[in-house]
Design an enzyme around this catalytic site. Structure first.
Site, PDB file in Angstrom:
ATOM      1  CE  LYS A 106      -2.375  -1.001   3.781  1.00 37.43           C
ATOM      2  NZ  LYS A 106      -1.813  -2.305   4.186  1.00 37.43           N
ATOM      3  NE  ARG A 117      -4.604  -1.810   9.803  1.00 37.37           N
ATOM      4  CZ  ARG A 117      -3.438  -1.280   9.451  1.00 37.37           C
ATOM      5  NH1 ARG A 117      -3.391  -0.062   8.970  1.00 37.37           N
ATOM      6  NH2 ARG A 117      -2.357  -1.972   9.577  1.00 37.37           N
ATOM      7  NE  ARG A 140       7.338  -2.674   6.086  1.00 38.72           N
ATOM      8  CZ  ARG A 140       6.061  -2.411   5.798  1.00 38.72           C
ATOM      9  NH1 ARG A 140       5.653  -2.357   4.552  1.00 38.72           N
ATOM     10  NH2 ARG A 140       5.204  -2.228   6.758  1.00 38.72           N
ATOM     11  NE  ARG A 156       6.316  -0.798  11.465  1.00 38.77           N
ATOM     12  CZ  ARG A 156       5.302  -0.717  10.619  1.00 38.77           C
ATOM     13  NH1 ARG A 156       5.431  -0.036   9.492  1.00 38.77           N
ATOM     14  NH2 ARG A 156       4.151  -1.296  10.879  1.00 38.77           N
ATOM     15  NE  ARG A 211       1.578  -5.171  11.501  1.00 36.84           N
ATOM     16  CZ  ARG A 211       2.573  -4.724  10.728  1.00 36.84           C
ATOM     17  NH1 ARG A 211       3.790  -5.177  10.888  1.00 36.84           N
ATOM     18  NH2 ARG A 211       2.332  -3.823   9.804  1.00 36.84           N
TER      19      ARG A 211
HETATM   20  P1  AMP Z   1       0.552   0.033   9.457  1.00 35.56           P
HETATM   21  O1  AMP Z   1       1.818   0.785   9.382  1.00 35.56           O
HETATM   22  O2  AMP Z   1      -0.537   0.586   8.597  1.00 35.56           O
HETATM   23  O3  AMP Z   1       0.723  -1.460   9.274  1.00 35.56           O
HETATM   24  O4  AMP Z   1      -0.005   0.209  10.969  1.00 35.56           O
HETATM   25  C1  AMP Z   1       0.767  -0.177  12.085  1.00 35.56           C
HETATM   26  C2  AMP Z   1      -0.138  -0.390  13.275  1.00 35.56           C
HETATM   27  O5  AMP Z   1      -0.842   0.819  13.592  1.00 35.56           O
HETATM   28  C3  AMP Z   1      -1.233  -1.430  13.079  1.00 35.56           C
HETATM   29  O6  AMP Z   1      -0.784  -2.755  13.298  1.00 35.56           O
HETATM   30  C4  AMP Z   1      -2.253  -0.985  14.123  1.00 35.56           C
HETATM   31  O7  AMP Z   1      -1.839  -1.340  15.434  1.00 35.56           O
HETATM   32  C5  AMP Z   1      -2.165   0.540  14.023  1.00 35.56           C
HETATM   33  N1  AMP Z   1      -3.111   1.090  13.023  1.00 35.56           N
HETATM   34  C6  AMP Z   1      -2.799   1.718  11.855  1.00 35.56           C
HETATM   35  N2  AMP Z   1      -3.915   2.097  11.203  1.00 35.56           N
HETATM   36  C7  AMP Z   1      -4.963   1.685  11.957  1.00 35.56           C
HETATM   37  C8  AMP Z   1      -6.373   1.760  11.814  1.00 35.56           C
HETATM   38  N3  AMP Z   1      -6.958   2.333  10.750  1.00 35.56           N
HETATM   39  N4  AMP Z   1      -7.139   1.212  12.799  1.00 35.56           N
HETATM   40  C9  AMP Z   1      -6.593   0.648  13.894  1.00 35.56           C
HETATM   41  N5  AMP Z   1      -5.260   0.534  14.088  1.00 35.56           N
HETATM   42  C10 AMP Z   1      -4.441   1.050  13.140  1.00 35.56           C
END
Ligand code: AMP
Length: 213
Positions: free
Chosen positions: A13, A88, A127, A162, A173
């Site tokens: 994404k 999400r 990553r 991370r 996840r």
């Molecule tokens: P990402 O970098 O998009 O994978 O997000 C990292 C983490 O942030 C996720 O595993 C969630 O814990 C949190 N997160 C990001 N976006 C959302 C969302 N829209 N709703 C809930 N948690 C989120």
């Protein structure tokens, strides 16, 4: 042009958002980046979000909607936006619909990225992310390494793995993704602007996007 990007963690994404941003001038809005910046600054939201994120759980919908209600009203969204990692959950998708009506905006394209789990796991464990939350550049030790090991090419800060990109956290996840986020495909699939893609490269996906808008 306004976009929603759906897909599992590691489905690309962020990468396709970069291409869309360059081409259409729309701004990438990643809730993950916003939350990581809040964690590193130690804000109230950051303190609340940190433990959910480290576990690989979703941050509560109210917190996310609070962030997005303000973010989508900012001036830079006038040139278009790309929602990366939001919505999400079904609750977030429903609340986003209400919010878009309130601010009088439409979504032009919803892209769902389909990538097999084995590939996601491989991509995410290799990553590396720039530790500077104003930069957030993403690398891959196999396919896109930094020029100097461990140092961001763009800003010179250290690159890190991370906390939520260890194998255990990633598996969690992905489970969270299938339970909470994958059902959004049902929610959006009858929309005229839904694009369900199995493209295997960023170039192929970008071509599909250009053909649809
Ligand atoms: P990402 O970098 O998009 O994978 O997000 C990292 C983490 O942030 C996720 O595993 C969630 O814990 C949190 N997160 C990001 N976006 C959302 C969302 N829209 N709703 C809930 N948690 C989120």
């Amino acid at each position: 042009m306004n976009f929603i990007l759906l897909g599992a963690p590691g489905s690309g994404k962020g990468t396709i958002a970069g291409r869309i941003e360059k081409h259409f001038g729309a701004i990438q809005i990643s809730t993950g980046d916003i939350l990581r910046a809040a964690v590193s600054k130690g804000t109230e939201i950051g303190k609340l979000a940190e433990e959910y994120m480290t576990r690989g759980d979703l941050v509560p919908d109210d917190v996310i909607m609070g962030i997005m209600k303000d973010r989508l009203r900012e001036d830079d969204c006038e040139k278009g936006f790309i929602l990366d990692g939001f919505p999400r959950t079904l609750v977030q998708a429903e609340k986003l619909d209400v919010l878009l009506k309130e601010i009088n905006k439409d979504i032009n394209l919803i892209v769902n990225l389909n990538v097999p789990d084995s590939e996601l796991l491989k991509r995410l464990t290799s990553r590396r992310t720039c530790s500077n939350t104003d930069c957030n550049a993403i690398y891959n030790v196999i396919s896109n390494p930094t020029k100097v090991e461990g140092i961001c090419d763009k800003c010179g800060a250290k690159t890190i793995q991370r906390d939520d990109e260890t194998e255990t956290a990633i598996k969690h996840r992905l489970k969270t993704y299938y339970e909470k986020t994958a059902p959004l495909v049902e929610y959006y699939k009858n929309s005229e602007c839904f694009l369900d893609s199995v493209a295997v490269s960023t170039d192929a996906l970008f071509d599909e996007i250009l053909n649809r808008v």
